[in-house]
Design an enzyme around this catalytic site. Structure first.
Site: not given
Length: 628
Positions: A313, A342
Site C-alpha cells: 500500500d 502503488e
C-alpha cells in the site's frame, strides 16, 4: 563480501532483535527494542487478553540494545504487555494476540498448524506474467453468499462453493485486502454491523481476529488463516497479502510510538509529523530498525503462513533501498514470490522524491511491480473526477495511453510518450513490472464508473463496455488484476470510497450469476484465452518489442498484432481490435485467412467463423480477436 551482502547481513542481525518472546516450558524470555534512557520499563503478565489485573509485573533490565526480562515456569496461554511509560503495548512484533490486539499471547506457533501444513506447497508460477490476480475483501466476498458456512471469515475461502467459483473463473492468485490485526473493527462486538477495509494497522504480524471464528483465543485466528492458505494452494491458487507498512492507525496509541517514541515516523523540517500516507503520519522506512522490521515481517508471513506475494500500500512512501532489500530477502526464500505496489503516495513525504518507491523509480527496483494508472484512467477516466469519461466513454486522445498499457509500460517504438497520460517516459523495464487493471477496491468499481461518466447508459451498453475494458486488461502484456465481483457485474451503489460502508454497499450480489450469465462466461473464457496463449504474456520487453505491432486504426479504436508465433504460441498471428465507439469500425489487417475467436461479446477458442482478406469489421463497443 559485497556491499549488498554486508547490508543484508546487518539488517538480518537487526531483524533478530524483533524476537520479542522466546518460549520454553521452563522459562520465557521477553525483549523490547526501546531507548536506553527509558526508565522503569515493565513487563506485565495477564490471564486473559483483556480486563483483569496483572498476575505479575516484572521490571526489565537494559543490555545489548534491548530491555529484557526472564520469567521461569510454563507461561503458555498467558498474555503480556510491555510498558515504558506511554501505555501498555504487546510490542511491535507480536506473533499472537488476544482480542482487539491489546495484549500479546505466549503460544507455540507449531501448535497452530493445520493437518498437512508441512506438506503445503506454493503453486508453481514460471513468470509474474502468468498470474491472474483477483483482489478480494473477506467480508465482501462471502457475507451475502447463502450457502456460506462461515460468511465474512477466513474459513469461507476453504468452502467448496468459494474454491469452485475461483477455479471455474480461472484466477490463480487472490490478493486479500489487509488481513493483519487492524484497529477499526471492535472484535468484542462482531455481532453488530461493522465494516472496514483494514488499512489501519495495529499488529502487523498477526491475522485479524474479526475474520476468525473466535477472536478471544489467539491460536484460532492463526490456524484458520493457515487453513485458508492451504485450501487455496490445493486449488492451485496463490495468496497475495496486502501490507500497509507506510502508516499506523494513529501515532500516540501505536505500538511503534509506545516502544520507541518518534523513531519509526518521519517528521518535516519544522518538526511536524509528515503525512505522505494521508492518514496523519508516515513511517520512516529508511530508519535501520524500521527497515529491518519490514523485512522480518515479510519473511514471517512467508515462512509461517506460506504467503506467495505482497501488495505494498502506498509504496511511494517507502524508500527504494528498503524495497530492494525486501526483494533480495524474498529472493533468498523463493524468487517466484511477486511483489508490487502503488507507485505513488497520498501526500508529500519528508524524504526526497528520488529516494521513494514511486512509478518513476521502478527502474531502480528490479523485479518489483506497480499499478498502471495510465491504462486504468485511459479506459475509464481520471481518478480525480468520477463524472469524466475515458476511452470507453468517448473521451478524446486516450488511445496512446491505452497502447502504452497494452505494451506493459515499457519503451515501445510505436508508443508516443508525449501523448501518454501521467508519464513522460516509460517506467517499466520489463512488462511484468506493470500491473494492468481498470478498477480495484479503491475508487468506484467499473460498473459504477461507467454509469457515472456515461449519462443514460443502458444495461446492454454497460455490459458491452465492461467486457471491452477487461479485454484490454487481459490481452495486455502486464500482470492482469481484477476486482472481485466484476465477473458478476458488481456495483457499489455509486459509492466512490466504500472503506467503511455497510455490507449493503460492499457485498457481492451472487444473484447476478443468474441475472448476467453471459458476463461470467465471457470473463471465464477471456482468462482462459490468456492462460492458453503465451503471446499475451511474453514476460520480456525485448519479446514484446519484437512481436507486438500496433495497427493503424480510427479514433476510439486500438488494434494490435502479436506476430510470428509470439512466445512460441500455437497461433502464428493474433490480431486484437478494441472498438469503444458506438459505430461499427473497419481496420486494415495483413491479408490472410483468420479464425475468429472473439466477437460481439462471445469468446470461443475453437472458432466463431472465418474471416478472409485485408479488412476486419468490428461491432460497436466490442472486441474482435482473430488468428491464423
Amino acid at each position: 563480501m559485497t556491499l549488498l551482502a554486508t547490508v543484508l547481513t546487518t539488517t538480518t542481525m537487526m531483524a533478530q532483535q524483533f524476537n520479542e518472546v522466546q518460549y520454553t516450558p521452563a522459562k520465557t524470555t521477553f525483549a523490547l527494542f526501546a531507548p536506553e534512557q527509558a526508565k522503569g520499563v515493565k513487563l506485565r503478565l495477564y490471564k486473559d487478553g483483556q480486563g483483569g489485573k496483572a498476575l505479575k509485573t516484572v521490571r526489565m533490565a537494559y543490555s545489548d540494545g534491548r530491555w529484557r526480562a526472564e520469567v521461569t515456569g510454563d507461561l503458555k496461554g498467558c498474555f503480556y504487555t510491555f510498558d515504558m511509560g506511554r501505555g501498555e503495548t504487546p510490542g511491535v512484533f507480536a506473533k499472537a494476540v488476544g482480542v482487539n490486539g491489546q495484549r500479546g499471547a505466549v503460544i507455540t506457533l507449531a501448535d497452530t498448524d493445520p493437518e498437512g501444513w508441512s506438506n503445503d506447497r506454493r503453486p508453481v508460477t514460471k513468470s509474474p506474467a502468468d498470474l491472474v490476480i483477483y483482489e478480494m475483501h473477506h467480508r465482501d466476498f462471502s457475507i451475502a453468499r447463502r450457502d456460506a458456512r462461515h460468511p465474512g471469515k477466513f474459513l469461507a475461502l476453504t468452502e467448496p462453493w468459494a474454491i469452485s467459483h475461483l477455479k471455474t473463473l480461472g484466477v490463480n492468485a487472490v490478493h486479500i485486502l489487509p488481513s493483519y490485526d487492524f484497529g477499526s473493527v471492535d472484535e468484542t462486538r462482531l455481532g453488530q454491523p461493522q465494516y472496514n477495509w483494514g488499512y489501519d494497522p495495529v499488529n502487523y504480524n498477526v491475522p485479524d481476529g474479526g475474520y476468525s471464528t473466535d477472536p478471544y483465543r489467539p491460536e484460532v485466528r492463526i490456524r484458520e488463516f493457515k487453513q485458508m492458505v492451504k485450501a487455496l494452494h490445493e486449488a492451485g491458487i496463490r495468496v497475495i497479502l496486502d501490507v500497509v507498512y507506510n502508516h499506523t492507525y494513529d501515532i500516540d496509541h501505536s505500538n511503534f510510538q509506545r516502544t520507541y517514541p518518534d523513531y519509526y515516523y518521519r517528521k518535516t523540517s519544522d518538526g511536524a509529523y509528515s503525512n505522505g500516507s494521508g492518514c496523519g503520519n508516515e513511517t520512516a522506512s529508511e530508519q535501520p530498525m524500521m527497515r529491518a522490521f519490514m523485512i522480518e515481517s515479510v519473511r514471517h508471513w512467508i515462512n509461517e503462513y506460506h504467503i506467495d506475494g505482497f501488495r505494498f500500500d502506498l509504496m511511494g512512501v517507502h524508500d527504494t533501498e528498503t524495497m530492494n532489500q525486501i526483494r533480495q530477502a524474498v529472493d533468498e526464500i523463493d524468487p517466484s514470490i511477486y511483489i508490487y505496489g502503488e507507485g505513488w503516495s497520498a501526500g508529500s513525504c519528508a524524504l526526497s522524491g528520488e529516494r521513494l518507491g514511486v512509478k518513476a523509480n521502478i527502474p531502480l527496483m528490479p523485479a518489483i511491480g506497480a499499478f498502471s494508472d495510465e491504462i486504468r484512467d485511459a479506459l475509464r477516466g481520471p481518478f480525480s473526477d468520477d463524472t469524466k469519461a475515458g476511452w470507453l466513454g468517448g473521451a478524446p486522445d486516450c488511445e496512446e495511453s491505452l497502447k502504452y498499457g497494452i505494451a506493459g509500460a515499457i519503451s515501445h517504438p510505436q508508443v508516443d510518450m508525449s501523448r501518454v497520460n501521467y508519464s513522460t517516459r516509460p517506467w517499466a523495464v520489463e512488462p511484468t513490472q506493470m500491473v494492468s487493471y481498470v478498477s480495484c477496491h479503491d475508487d468506484m468499481c467499473l460498473v459504477d464508473r461507467l454509469k457515472t461518466s456515461i449519462p443514460g447508459i443502458t444495461t446492454d451498453e454497460l455490459v458491452r463496455l465492461d467486457l471491452l475494458a477487461q479485454t484490454a486488461v487481459f490481452t495486455s502484456q502486464g500482470v492482469p488484476f481484477m476486482l472481485s465481483g466484476e465477473e458478476l457485474l458488481r456495483d457499489k451503489k455509486g459509492v466512490h470510497n466504500s472503506f467503511e460502508s455497510p455490507d449493503s454497499i460492499n457485498r457481492l450480489d451472487w444473484d447476478n450469476l443468474t441475472r448476467y450469465p453471459q458476463v461470467f462466461e465471457y470473463y471465464r473464457r477471456l482468462i482462459a484465452l490468456r492462460q492458453h496463449h503465451p503471446a499475451f504474456r511474453l514476460g520480456s520487453a525485448d519479446l514484446v518489442r519484437r512481436h507486438l505491432v500496433f495497427l493503424d486504426a480510427p479514433r476510439q479504436v486500438v488494434a494490435f498484432r502479436l506476430k510470428d508465433y509470439a512466445g512460441r504460441d500455437d497461433w502464428r498471428n493474433i490480431i486484437v481490435i478494441l472498438n469503444a465507439s458506438r459505430q461499427q469500425q473497419t481496420v486494415s489487417i495483413p491479408k490472410g485467412r483468420y479464425d475468429v475467436v472473439c466477437r460481439d461479446g462471445v469468446i470461443n477458442e475453437n472458432s466463431l467463423g472465418i474471416l478472409s482478406g485485408t479488412q476486419a469489421i468490428v461491432s460497436p463497443q466490442s472486441a474482435l480477436i482473430l488468428h491464423d
